[in-house]
Design a protein around this motif. Sequence first.
Motif, PDB file in Angstrom:
ATOM      1  N   GLN A  97       0.842  -1.193   0.000  1.00 24.54           N
ATOM      2  CA  GLN A  97       0.000   0.000   0.000  1.00 24.54           C
ATOM      3  C   GLN A  97       0.880   1.247   0.000  1.00 24.54           C
ATOM      4  O   GLN A  97       1.767   1.385   0.838  1.00 24.54           O
ATOM      5  CB  GLN A  97      -0.881   0.015   1.245  1.00 24.54           C
ATOM      6  CG  GLN A  97      -1.742   1.261   1.404  1.00 24.54           C
ATOM      7  CD  GLN A  97      -2.872   1.312   0.395  1.00 24.54           C
ATOM      8  OE1 GLN A  97      -3.696   0.411   0.355  1.00 24.54           O
ATOM      9  NE2 GLN A  97      -2.909   2.361  -0.416  1.00 24.54           N
ATOM     10  N   ILE A  98       0.617   2.137  -0.953  1.00 29.24           N
ATOM     11  CA  ILE A  98       1.365   3.399  -0.971  1.00 29.24           C
ATOM     12  C   ILE A  98       0.384   4.573  -0.928  1.00 29.24           C
ATOM     13  O   ILE A  98      -0.787   4.468  -1.316  1.00 29.24           O
ATOM     14  CB  ILE A  98       2.312   3.504  -2.193  1.00 29.24           C
ATOM     15  CG1 ILE A  98       1.559   3.401  -3.513  1.00 29.24           C
ATOM     16  CG2 ILE A  98       3.393   2.442  -2.116  1.00 29.24           C
ATOM     17  CD1 ILE A  98       1.228   4.712  -4.145  1.00 29.24           C
ATOM     18  N   LEU A  99       0.896   5.707  -0.440  1.00 31.53           N
ATOM     19  CA  LEU A  99       0.156   6.969  -0.422  1.00 31.53           C
ATOM     20  C   LEU A  99       1.088   8.062  -0.929  1.00 31.53           C
ATOM     21  O   LEU A  99       2.270   8.106  -0.556  1.00 31.53           O
ATOM     22  CB  LEU A  99      -0.308   7.327   0.989  1.00 31.53           C
ATOM     23  CG  LEU A  99      -1.420   6.501   1.634  1.00 31.53           C
ATOM     24  CD1 LEU A  99      -1.561   6.873   3.108  1.00 31.53           C
ATOM     25  CD2 LEU A  99      -2.748   6.719   0.919  1.00 31.53           C
ATOM     26  N   HIS A 126      12.562  -9.453   7.510  1.00 26.54           N
ATOM     27  CA  HIS A 126      12.863  -8.024   7.623  1.00 26.54           C
ATOM     28  C   HIS A 126      13.577  -7.483   6.385  1.00 26.54           C
ATOM     29  O   HIS A 126      13.198  -6.436   5.836  1.00 26.54           O
ATOM     30  CB  HIS A 126      13.733  -7.790   8.868  1.00 26.54           C
ATOM     31  CG  HIS A 126      14.124  -6.364   9.065  1.00 26.54           C
ATOM     32  ND1 HIS A 126      13.222  -5.402   9.471  1.00 26.54           N
ATOM     33  CD2 HIS A 126      15.316  -5.717   8.891  1.00 26.54           C
ATOM     34  CE1 HIS A 126      13.837  -4.229   9.546  1.00 26.54           C
ATOM     35  NE2 HIS A 126      15.103  -4.394   9.208  1.00 26.54           N
ATOM     36  N   THR A 127      14.586  -8.181   5.888  1.00 24.08           N
ATOM     37  CA  THR A 127      15.364  -7.693   4.744  1.00 24.08           C
ATOM     38  C   THR A 127      14.521  -7.624   3.485  1.00 24.08           C
ATOM     39  O   THR A 127      14.518  -6.611   2.770  1.00 24.08           O
ATOM     40  CB  THR A 127      16.586  -8.600   4.501  1.00 24.08           C
ATOM     41  OG1 THR A 127      17.412  -8.599   5.667  1.00 24.08           O
ATOM     42  CG2 THR A 127      17.398  -8.102   3.313  1.00 24.08           C
ATOM     43  N   LEU A 128      13.784  -8.702   3.189  1.00 22.78           N
ATOM     44  CA  LEU A 128      12.948  -8.728   1.991  1.00 22.78           C
ATOM     45  C   LEU A 128      11.828  -7.699   2.092  1.00 22.78           C
ATOM     46  O   LEU A 128      11.470  -7.062   1.098  1.00 22.78           O
ATOM     47  CB  LEU A 128      12.373 -10.132   1.782  1.00 22.78           C
ATOM     48  CG  LEU A 128      11.541 -10.352   0.516  1.00 22.78           C
ATOM     49  CD1 LEU A 128      12.325  -9.948  -0.728  1.00 22.78           C
ATOM     50  CD2 LEU A 128      11.094 -11.804   0.423  1.00 22.78           C
ATOM     51  N   THR A 143       9.123  -3.074  -0.132  1.00 19.50           N
ATOM     52  CA  THR A 143       8.445  -1.804   0.132  1.00 19.50           C
ATOM     53  C   THR A 143       9.222  -0.644  -0.503  1.00 19.50           C
ATOM     54  O   THR A 143       8.620   0.307  -1.012  1.00 19.50           O
ATOM     55  CB  THR A 143       8.247  -1.564   1.629  1.00 19.50           C
ATOM     56  OG1 THR A 143       9.502  -1.700   2.321  1.00 19.50           O
ATOM     57  CG2 THR A 143       7.258  -2.563   2.216  1.00 19.50           C
ATOM     58  N   ALA A 144      10.553  -0.744  -0.505  1.00 19.99           N
ATOM     59  CA  ALA A 144      11.364   0.289  -1.156  1.00 19.99           C
ATOM     60  C   ALA A 144      11.106   0.307  -2.656  1.00 19.99           C
ATOM     61  O   ALA A 144      11.043   1.381  -3.287  1.00 19.99           O
ATOM     62  CB  ALA A 144      12.845   0.057  -0.873  1.00 19.99           C
ATOM     63  N   LEU A 192       2.668   1.783   3.487  1.00 20.99           N
ATOM     64  CA  LEU A 192       2.034   1.343   4.723  1.00 20.99           C
ATOM     65  C   LEU A 192       2.172  -0.169   4.889  1.00 20.99           C
ATOM     66  O   LEU A 192       1.273  -0.838   5.391  1.00 20.99           O
ATOM     67  CB  LEU A 192       0.556   1.755   4.750  1.00 20.99           C
ATOM     68  CG  LEU A 192       0.265   3.260   4.688  1.00 20.99           C
ATOM     69  CD1 LEU A 192      -1.235   3.518   4.700  1.00 20.99           C
ATOM     70  CD2 LEU A 192       0.943   4.002   5.829  1.00 20.99           C
ATOM     71  N   GLY A 193       3.306  -0.694   4.431  1.00 18.06           N
ATOM     72  CA  GLY A 193       3.552  -2.116   4.594  1.00 18.06           C
ATOM     73  C   GLY A 193       2.919  -2.947   3.499  1.00 18.06           C
ATOM     74  O   GLY A 193       2.371  -2.434   2.520  1.00 18.06           O
TER      75      GLY A 193
END
Length: 455
Positions: A212-214, A249-251, A256-257, A224-225
């Motif tokens: 989810q992006i804003l 965590h790494t993936l 998300t990036a 938003l994860g």
Amino acid sequence: MFNKILIANRGEIAVRIIRAARELGVGTVAIYSTADRDALHVHLADEAICVGPARSTESYLNMNNILSAAVATGAQAIHPGFGFLSENSKFARLCEEMNIKFIGPSAKVMDMMGDKINARAEMIKAGVPVTPGSEGEVHTTDEAVKIAEEIGYPIMLKASAGGGGKGIRKVNNVEELVPAFEAAQAEAQAAFGNGAMFIERMIFPARHIEVQILGDSQGNVIHLGERDCSLQRNNQKVLEESPSVAIGHTLRNEITAAAVKAAQHVSYENAGTIEFLLDESSGKFYFMEMNTRVQVEHPVTEFVSGVDIVKEQIRVANGNELSVKQEDVTFSGHAIECRINSENPKFNFAPSPGKITNLFLPSGGVGLRVDSAMYSGYSIPPYYDSMIAKVIVHGENRFEALMKMQRALLEFDVEGVITNVDFQLELISDPHVVAGDYDTSFLGNVFLPEYQKED
């Protein structure tokens, strides 16, 4: 802030938007077809106006009537929800021309990202990983055969302008290709008025992960994860959860990036979702598509992030900056959503419209939400999507969320129509699902064959 917005939708998402607008002090206008005269969103809005007969093409897809309703009622903006005109760039452009704010991205961005071929090209430019596939539109079976030979089987045929699982076919070999291509193309032409196709190498089985992006008009973009939407039937999502148990965590940081990079590349404004396929065996993920609208499953993200996505949509459309920065976003616990449909899972999920004679929705406790437009005595019309409710739960951890969902589904009681509540209860209780051991093949290849054996 806007004084009044028009909601160009129906059902639970229309109700959801009306409630968010009211909490912001914004007036609302509901539109409805003659079949929806007694619908809940009509009763809840400050004003309501009929835009046509039951058929969607004459009402909820009737751009002229909807825009006329906005002008007649003095609405300054239109929220399209999901489905119907939510990803229609022509409608967004007409809103812009009439000085009515479309609560979503610009028509230009919708053209860029709504068309799967354009989106794929833009993601390559942005440095976001994409699956091997065709470089442009594919119109003939001869082209399809040649491209499939180059990228290798199995492949996915997809409608360029598609969505909602329409115009999609899995092809395992050259013998299946021609009939599958012709069927998918015909389906795409009927559904979207565009028979253009494209081809990708099939990543299957895989995890369907979306982020989810804003974004706002000041150039701020946050995520938003992620949500795991791998439990699907016929390319339609059935159950979603956040966060995904398949991602460490790494993936998570990488995927998300990549989503933020994709949104920044196209100067994205408002709410959107970047969808990826994750190959668990290699740990590699690939861009699949972008949804330039609010998603059905947005509530699970709201639970884990604490951000009201619909309110952010309205604020951003009004020209405001996002109310949160990336460093302000924290994630807590685990959320799950089950889609409740008026359908008969034992009869190939046939729609089950009719009058609701009795209704009890689950409630009580922290972290339980039911988004619905149902009420006792309401008649579900046969003309629209069969989804009638969404049950969303939030727990401190995944086990608590699973147990809370089981409890909620056990309490869910609707009489007068057949629903998939019991089907969802069996799914959420399945040992594989409880263990988080599933992918996009699980529902169709493992769960459903066993489920359909039962009496």
